[in-house]
Scaffold this motif. Sequence first.
Motif, mmCIF file in Angstrom:
data_model
loop_
_atom_site.group_PDB
_atom_site.id
_atom_site.type_symbol
_atom_site.label_atom_id
_atom_site.label_comp_id
_atom_site.label_asym_id
_atom_site.label_seq_id
_atom_site.Cartn_x
_atom_site.Cartn_y
_atom_site.Cartn_z
ATOM 1 N N ASN A 21 15.233 17.325 41.560
ATOM 2 C CA ASN A 21 14.332 17.471 40.416
ATOM 3 C C ASN A 21 14.314 18.911 39.941
ATOM 4 O OD1 ASN A 21 13.210 14.785 40.190
ATOM 5 N ND2 ASN A 21 12.152 15.188 42.116
ATOM 6 N N VAL A 24 9.302 23.514 38.812
ATOM 7 C CA VAL A 24 8.189 23.800 37.914
ATOM 8 C C VAL A 24 8.202 25.301 37.652
ATOM 9 C CG1 VAL A 24 5.705 23.678 37.572
ATOM 10 C CG2 VAL A 24 6.861 21.897 38.893
ATOM 11 N N THR A 54 11.318 23.955 32.520
ATOM 12 C CA THR A 54 10.651 22.687 32.844
ATOM 13 C C THR A 54 10.396 21.887 31.578
ATOM 14 O OG1 THR A 54 9.516 23.877 34.628
ATOM 15 C CG2 THR A 54 8.714 21.671 34.094
ATOM 16 N N TYR A 238 6.020 18.553 34.137
ATOM 17 C CA TYR A 238 6.735 18.076 35.319
ATOM 18 C C TYR A 238 6.222 16.701 35.736
ATOM 19 C CZ TYR A 238 8.406 17.785 40.144
ATOM 20 O OH TYR A 238 8.998 17.366 41.300
#
Length: 386
Positions: A21, A24, A54, A238
Amino acid sequence: MKDETKLCHLGRPHEGLRMVNPAVERGSTVVFPSYDDFRGRGRPKYYGRHGTDTHEALREAVMALEGAEGVTLTSSGLSAVNMAILAYAKPGTEVLVTDSTYDPVRAFCDQYLAPRGVDVRYYDPLIGGGIRKLITEKTALIHCESPGSLTFELQDLPAICEAAGDVPVTVDNTWGAGHFYKPLQLGATISIQSATKYLGGHSDVFLGTIASRTAKAAKTIFKTAQLLGNATSPDDVYTVLRGMRTLHIRLAEHEVQGLALARWLEEREEVARVLHPGLPSHPQHELWKRDFTGASGLFSVVLKRGDEAYTRRFIDKLNFYALGYSWGGYESLCLPAWPATCRSQGAWREERQVLRFHAGLEAIEDLTADLDQAFAAANQEPLPAP
């Protein structure tokens, strides 16, 4: 790529040793390594209010989902709708707004735009190509919402867009979530979502998205966002991006749950009508089959009784349906509504009680059993005195 693949892969880092992922990235000040970098054109980022990596990851994912040339993120769904309208509405112009619009949008039009010299005219959501007769040289924007808030009328978007010509058409696409409905492919200029709902999917975040079909529209929206000081939290961004990874799985289940509940409620003697576009009984069901690829979990019913004592007892007896605003999370909801109080074009004449349901992800047997016992309790409520 199909939507399912886009939702899993877009907005993720794809080079080198990395986390699956995106990180952030929080910050307000962007520092530049040199004067030439500071003065250079095409800087990917230059101030935190305009977004970080992000934000860019979520914009990339929503652009792919909606088929857009650009996406602006805002602090809520309402701010996204209002910002899109403000991008085109100027004093001395007019905007055409569907009479079935989200009530806070109507409040914005009546209490903010109108006093500042923007004429607002509400039109019958079933007008289709007939909207051509309402368009004048002053018309700056046509705002649609399909299906409509609370009453679930579908709009013939291709017919409206064809009639609009060069007039921008915006669409609230929260119900279809960009997965079941593709307004930009149907001719709309801008597709708007409350990412608070299905994109986030867990009732724990506020965010809005404005997806533009053309680079010109994207530039207009972005400039308006800049002028209004728009900013969104990277933590919220996020959270929405994480929710989008499972959007297609959740929406498929919400569709199954919603249709099951709607069919069950259609058989109840306490119910006068079920307002669900996915049911053959819905007046615009054929339009739904033409323009949508699925249905979400949100729909309404019209009860045969409309007295408040009956409604109160029914809702207070529910165990698995929470009473609250918003929707799109994993939980089931039941909200009483009074659409007649926020309509002006006469297309909605029903005076009986409307209940809006959101079908969550609980076991359908538990959800129907809960409704059954709540109806049984409400049916004990004496009829009001004549």
